[in-house]
Design an enzyme around this catalytic site. Structure first.
Site, PDB file in Angstrom:
ATOM      1  N   ASP A  26     -54.961  23.376 -17.761  1.00  0.00           N
ATOM      2  CA  ASP A  26     -53.721  22.869 -18.342  1.00  0.00           C
ATOM      3  C   ASP A  26     -52.942  24.047 -18.933  1.00  0.00           C
ATOM      4  O   ASP A  26     -53.466  25.155 -19.028  1.00  0.00           O
ATOM      5  CB  ASP A  26     -53.965  21.762 -19.376  1.00  0.00           C
ATOM      6  CG  ASP A  26     -54.764  22.206 -20.585  1.00  0.00           C
ATOM      7  OD1 ASP A  26     -55.338  23.322 -20.553  1.00  0.00           O
ATOM      8  OD2 ASP A  26     -54.830  21.458 -21.568  1.00  0.00           O
ATOM      9  N   TYR A  54     -50.963  26.827 -21.274  1.00  0.00           N
ATOM     10  CA  TYR A  54     -51.218  27.448 -22.574  1.00  0.00           C
ATOM     11  C   TYR A  54     -50.520  26.624 -23.646  1.00  0.00           C
ATOM     12  O   TYR A  54     -49.421  26.113 -23.436  1.00  0.00           O
ATOM     13  CB  TYR A  54     -50.680  28.876 -22.597  1.00  0.00           C
ATOM     14  CG  TYR A  54     -51.369  29.831 -21.644  1.00  0.00           C
ATOM     15  CD1 TYR A  54     -52.729  30.106 -21.768  1.00  0.00           C
ATOM     16  CD2 TYR A  54     -50.653  30.475 -20.635  1.00  0.00           C
ATOM     17  CE1 TYR A  54     -53.361  31.001 -20.897  1.00  0.00           C
ATOM     18  CE2 TYR A  54     -51.283  31.372 -19.768  1.00  0.00           C
ATOM     19  CZ  TYR A  54     -52.638  31.627 -19.910  1.00  0.00           C
ATOM     20  OH  TYR A  54     -53.254  32.505 -19.055  1.00  0.00           O
ATOM     21  N   PHE A 106     -52.115  30.156 -15.512  1.00  0.00           N
ATOM     22  CA  PHE A 106     -52.562  31.484 -15.959  1.00  0.00           C
ATOM     23  C   PHE A 106     -51.415  32.427 -16.315  1.00  0.00           C
ATOM     24  O   PHE A 106     -51.644  33.514 -16.826  1.00  0.00           O
ATOM     25  CB  PHE A 106     -53.465  32.153 -14.919  1.00  0.00           C
ATOM     26  CG  PHE A 106     -54.763  31.438 -14.698  1.00  0.00           C
ATOM     27  CD1 PHE A 106     -55.784  31.534 -15.634  1.00  0.00           C
ATOM     28  CD2 PHE A 106     -54.961  30.640 -13.574  1.00  0.00           C
ATOM     29  CE1 PHE A 106     -56.983  30.848 -15.455  1.00  0.00           C
ATOM     30  CE2 PHE A 106     -56.160  29.957 -13.385  1.00  0.00           C
ATOM     31  CZ  PHE A 106     -57.177  30.066 -14.326  1.00  0.00           C
ATOM     32  N   HIS A 115     -65.151  31.209 -14.491  1.00  0.00           N
ATOM     33  CA  HIS A 115     -63.789  31.275 -15.024  1.00  0.00           C
ATOM     34  C   HIS A 115     -63.544  32.652 -15.650  1.00  0.00           C
ATOM     35  O   HIS A 115     -64.475  33.271 -16.177  1.00  0.00           O
ATOM     36  CB  HIS A 115     -63.611  30.177 -16.079  1.00  0.00           C
ATOM     37  CG  HIS A 115     -62.197  29.913 -16.458  1.00  0.00           C
ATOM     38  ND1 HIS A 115     -61.538  30.650 -17.421  1.00  0.00           N
ATOM     39  CD2 HIS A 115     -61.305  28.991 -16.012  1.00  0.00           C
ATOM     40  CE1 HIS A 115     -60.308  30.194 -17.555  1.00  0.00           C
ATOM     41  NE2 HIS A 115     -60.134  29.189 -16.713  1.00  0.00           N
TER      42      HIS A 115
END
Length: 227
Positions: A66, A68, A79, A192
């Site tokens: 989701d 920031y 990202f 991740h």
């Protein structure tokens, strides 16, 4: 929903937009904002990933969770942060791996728009979030829309790379049957890039060079990963 669906994505997303889950989403978001809650990213940018990367131009998909949830960060690309905003830790680690993989110097900007314009679909699973509350809009209706977008790419005949960082991205991919059946795509899965997990398999995974090698071998050119 107040956001305009980009033309190239409209035919594949219209069925998802007709679901009860998706229909409730727009009203719920309006109610949240009317109640004074700050929602990121701002209206008009929530479908930026789809707007910048038309369906027929997708060469690589990078799945995020989701947006920031800090002020001024999110602008519709997974990202990525707006130019002038300090890159968050996960993005810093992405840049570290990019440097190790391709020898590219670490970028100062965190804006990944250049990737998106080259066919890298930077798609979060949930496309909005309440300020300061990570995951706060999960399960509110975005899944139906973003799952449909990933499925449309997976069903395409064009060989495409799917980069899955972390368990959340892997779970999303598992909800797309076409991706499991499509042998002409390349799926790259690793840990991740978060500081909590990057040393468990993200660093050293070399996703950028693998992506370019695959795309070039299938006549789809290469991506200039410089930011």
């Amino acid at each position: 929903m107040s956001e305009t669906i980009p033309e190239s994505w409209r035919p594949v997303l219209e069925p998802a937009l007709a679901t009860p889950e998706a229909r409730k989403l727009g009203g719920w978001l309006k109610a949240e904002e009317a109640a004074g809650k700050q929602v990121y990213p701002p209206r008009g940018t929530r479908l930026a990933a789809l707007a910048l990367t038309p369906l027929d131009q997708v060469r690589c998909v990078i799945l995020g969770q989701d947006p920031y949830h800090g002020p001024g960060q999110a602008h519709g690309l997974a990202f990525s942060v707006q130019d002038g905003v300090r890159p968050p830790p996960s993005l810093v680690n992405i840049y570290k791996e990019l440097e190790a993989d391709l020898g590219l110097p670490r970028a100062v900007t965190g804006d990944l728009t250049k990737w998106a314009k080259q066919g890298v679909l930077l798609l979060n699973n949930t496309l909005t979030v309440e300020a300061g509350l990570a995951g706060s809009h999960a399960g509110r209706g975005w899944d139906a829309i973003t799952d449909a977008a990933v499925a449309a790419v997976a069903e395409s005949a064009s060989p495409t790379v799917f980069i899955l960082w972390g368990s959340h991205a892997k779970k999303k991919a598992s909800r797309v049957p076409a991706l499991g059946r499509a042998s002409h795509h390349l799926v790259l899965a690793s840990a991740h890039p978060s500081p909590l997990s990057a040393h468990n398999g993200f660093f050293g995974s070399r996703p950028f060079s693998q992506t370019n090698a695959f795309l070039e071998a299938h006549g789809r050119g290469t991506i200039d990963w410089r930011v």
